[in-house]
Design an enzyme around this catalytic site. Structure first.
Site: not given
Ligand code: NAD
Length: 442
Positions: A130, A194, A217, A240, A262, A265, A332-333, A366, A420, A425
């Site tokens: 993903y 999805q 997210n 993040t 950070q 993000h 995380e970091h 990153d 046992e 066995h």
């Molecule tokens: P994302 O691709 O994670 O999410 C986008 C998707 O969220 C959309 O395509 C939609 O389908 C879904 N969505 C949005 N609103 C919704 C709702 N109300 N209900 C259900 N689904 C919904 O992209 P993003 O939002 O930009 O988030 C990326 C995240 O990844 C950030 O929080 C960032 O901090 C994190 N991140 C974490 C790391 C890590 O290693 N921990 C690394 C890079 C990025």
């Protein structure tokens, strides 16, 4: 802007401080679970049609197919800005150097003469990777997912990233170009929960995978938690977090810039400074007041992230107390910006990744340190690791015993089986020796 939490007064050092005082987002993944459950069930039952509906609902774009055509991937690479191409190639090169060293070799242990146990490392056959693309787009996450999977020897790789309204419902072109650079030709335009369900259950267009990895997210994290078991997952790599452990030797302008980097993000991203220095805390607050409002994504992400209850400046009595706090937080970091930073970093027990000294900011990790940026969040770093070659391998125990080696241990197996109350066995071994237990008189 950013709040202060005062943990001075000895409670940290004597271990009695209230861990609930630590800043953490009100990230209710459990509540999000209830929202993603119907989405995942819908994808299970309606497949591609459900993915097309959710692209419309959540990503605001009408698509006709979810699988990206090979020509679109090739075109994205052909049209890629040469400077971005060079930077991605360098990111891939460094990630490969590091991840190649993580490959495991099979080990065989001779337990007794004629009795061996081998641990055989076998890659997962098919994985779904993903790549986030909601508020920001992450071609760097293509690199961080694909390189360890390839180095582990995974034979079937599929990438999914949200469809972009500005790009005709395809994932962002830089994401497609990064896939092309890495030789990945199976890409889907699906985001959020999805996409995780697509990999778990499969659809008309996408064969199910055995493992899904990658950051995302709260909806992505919730879907991974919901579908875990049906499909393997890496850690929950959600919004993040950065923690900085710093003393008077740190440059407040650099610390503030790293916290902001950070916070950029996600409004749910966490930025935490832990310091025994009142002077540094005050100087970082001043820097944040100047730097944060001037940043490009100030209004929609940085300022809400810094002002959220997940972000704070935590004052501690000394560096020992600071280490106890960052271990309890399990960021995380984690940046260490102190005198003798290497020695301090060596004492850290809980973090997804540690960045040592003034010239190893999180932004380096990153993109181009060679390390992986898909890291555990929400305190999961106390029990989980970031993405690595190991994430894509399974260790299979291969047990090989000769007749004599089995005979030697049969009486112990029979005894334990009877203890046992599982006599069948023991009988499985006795049957091999004419029902007489070797080494026992009766
Ligand atoms: P994302 O691709 O994670 O999410 C986008 C998707 O969220 C959309 O395509 C939609 O389908 C879904 N969505 C949005 N609103 C919704 C709702 N109300 N209900 C259900 N689904 C919904 O992209 P993003 O939002 O930009 O988030 C990326 C995240 O990844 C950030 O929080 C960032 O901090 C994190 N991140 C974490 C790391 C890590 O290693 N921990 C690394 C890079 C990025």
């Amino acid at each position: 802007m950013i709040s202060r939490i005062d943990l001075r007064g000895g409670a940290v050092t004597d271990g009695t401080f209230d861990r609930d005082l630590l800043p953490r987002a009100e990230l209710d993944v459990e509540a999000a679970l209830e929202k993603v459950r119907p989405i995942c069930e819908d994808v299970h039952h309606r497949g591609t049609a459900a993915l097309i509906d959710y692209a419309e609902k959540f990503d605001g774009v009408t698509i006709e197919r979810v699988r990206v055509a090979p020509e679109a991937i090739e075109r994205a690479l052909a049209e890629l800005d040469p400077a971005v191409r060079a930077a991605l190639e360098e990111s891939i090169r460094r990630a490969r150097i590091v991840h190649r060293e993580q490959r495991r070799t099979d080990t065989t242990v001779t337990v007794v003469p004629g009795g061996t146990v081998t641990e055989r490392w076998v890659p997962v056959e098919r994985v779904g990777l993903y790549v986030p693309g909601g508020r920001a787009v992450y071609p760097s996450s293509v690199v961080m997912n694909v390189v360890p999977a390839q180095e582990a020897g995974v034979s079937s790789l599929a990438v999914s990233s949200p469809p972009q309204a500005d790009f005709g419902g395809l994932p962002h072109p830089t994401i497609l170009a990064a896939c092309a650079l890495l030789g990945v030709d199976e890409v889907y335009a699906a985001g959020g929960a999805q996409a995780i369900a697509m990999f778990a259950y499969g659809t008309e267009e996408c064969r199910p995978a055995q493992l899904v990895t990658g950051p995302g997210n709260i909806w992505v994290a919730a879907a991974k938690r919901l579908l875990k078991g049906r499909i393997g997952i890496d850690a929950e790599a959600g919004p993040t977090e950065i923690a900085v452990l710093a003393d008077d030797t740190a440059d407040p302008a650099h610390v503030a810039a790293d916290l902001i980097s950070q916070a950029e993000h996600d409004p749910l991203a966490a930025a935490v400074l832990v310091t025994p220095s009142e002077a540094l805390a005050a100087a970082v607050e001043e820097e944040l007041k100047v730097q944060a409002p001037a940043a490009k994504h100030a209004e929609e992400r940085i300022l809400p992230a810094l002002a959220g209850r997940q972000s704070a400046i935590v004052l501690v009595d000394d560096l020992d107390a600071g280490l106890a706090v960052v271990d309890a937080y399990a960021a995380e970091h984690l940046e260490i910006q102190t005198a003798d930073a290497s020695a301090v970093a060596a004492r850290v027990r809980n973090a997804g990744a540690v960045f040592v000294g003034p010239y190893a900011p999180v932004s380096l990790g990153d993109y181009c340190a060679g390390s992986n940026h898909v890291l555990p969040t929400g305190g999961c770093a106390c029990h989980s690791s970031g993405l690595s070659v190991q994430s894509f391998l399974r260790g299979i125990h291969v047990v090989d015993y000769s007749r004599d080696a089995l005979a030697e241990v049969t009486h112990h197996v029979v005894t334990l089986a009877e203890a046992e109350d599982l006599p069948a066995h023991g009988a499985a071994l006795k049957a091999r020796f004419g029902w007489k237990v070797p080494g026992q008189s009766k």
